[in-house]
Design a protein around this motif. Sequence first.
Motif, mmCIF file in Angstrom:
data_model
loop_
_atom_site.group_PDB
_atom_site.id
_atom_site.type_symbol
_atom_site.label_atom_id
_atom_site.label_comp_id
_atom_site.label_asym_id
_atom_site.label_seq_id
_atom_site.Cartn_x
_atom_site.Cartn_y
_atom_site.Cartn_z
ATOM 1 N N THR A 103 -15.407 -43.970 10.343
ATOM 2 C CA THR A 103 -14.163 -44.627 9.939
ATOM 3 C C THR A 103 -13.757 -45.632 11.004
ATOM 4 O O THR A 103 -13.521 -45.259 12.161
ATOM 5 C CB THR A 103 -13.037 -43.580 9.758
ATOM 6 N N PRO A 104 -13.674 -46.919 10.642
ATOM 7 C CA PRO A 104 -13.306 -47.931 11.639
ATOM 8 C C PRO A 104 -11.908 -47.682 12.209
ATOM 9 O O PRO A 104 -10.972 -47.368 11.489
ATOM 10 C CB PRO A 104 -13.327 -49.242 10.843
ATOM 11 N N LYS A 148 -16.582 -49.412 16.132
ATOM 12 C CA LYS A 148 -15.267 -49.797 16.634
ATOM 13 C C LYS A 148 -14.262 -48.647 16.571
ATOM 14 O O LYS A 148 -13.073 -48.837 16.392
ATOM 15 C CB LYS A 148 -14.709 -51.015 15.877
ATOM 16 N N ASN A 149 -14.770 -47.423 16.663
ATOM 17 C CA ASN A 149 -13.876 -46.289 16.817
ATOM 18 C C ASN A 149 -14.321 -45.526 18.057
ATOM 19 O O ASN A 149 -15.364 -45.801 18.627
ATOM 20 C CB ASN A 149 -13.849 -45.397 15.568
ATOM 21 N N ALA A 150 -13.522 -44.609 18.490
ATOM 22 C CA ALA A 150 -13.800 -43.925 19.750
ATOM 23 C C ALA A 150 -14.525 -42.596 19.566
ATOM 24 O O ALA A 150 -14.663 -41.842 20.519
ATOM 25 C CB ALA A 150 -12.488 -43.712 20.509
ATOM 26 N N VAL A 151 -14.992 -42.288 18.363
ATOM 27 C CA VAL A 151 -15.681 -41.030 18.105
ATOM 28 C C VAL A 151 -17.135 -41.150 18.535
ATOM 29 O O VAL A 151 -17.851 -42.038 18.084
ATOM 30 C CB VAL A 151 -15.613 -40.633 16.614
#
Length: 134
Positions: free
Chosen positions: A35-36, A93-96
């Motif tokens: 998920t962005p 572009k996510n922190a996961v």
Amino acid sequence: MDLSSIPLFERISERMAWLGERTRVLSQNIANADTPGYTPKDVKPLDFEAEMRKLDPVEPRRTSEQHLTGTVPPAGDFDVKKSKKFYEQAAEKNAVVIEEQMMKLSESQVTYNMMVNLYRKHVDMFKTAIGRNV
């Protein structure tokens, strides 16, 4: 007899509930890995030092004058280890970071199993103490 009224069982139950919630949150992080803009979440850690302050100090009972006296535990603070950030931001572009979340999930599962075994062993000791065969 209500085992939750015994401080040891109460703490183990609290820890198991915390670990269950952490597993749920980490699973959501993994599910949203693509998920962005998603930012991973984690539950607030239990404050072990505060939990230890709730308990009364335990001293061994001498049943004979020939027994040695117990030692007094150190009054200093507990050693707190700081966690380091080992991973980078994901390409979506996510922190996961899946590896990080899986490591945390695995650690939670191992700790949960340890709590279950600790709970079970103490229940078995109670059964032995009251004369029931385990």
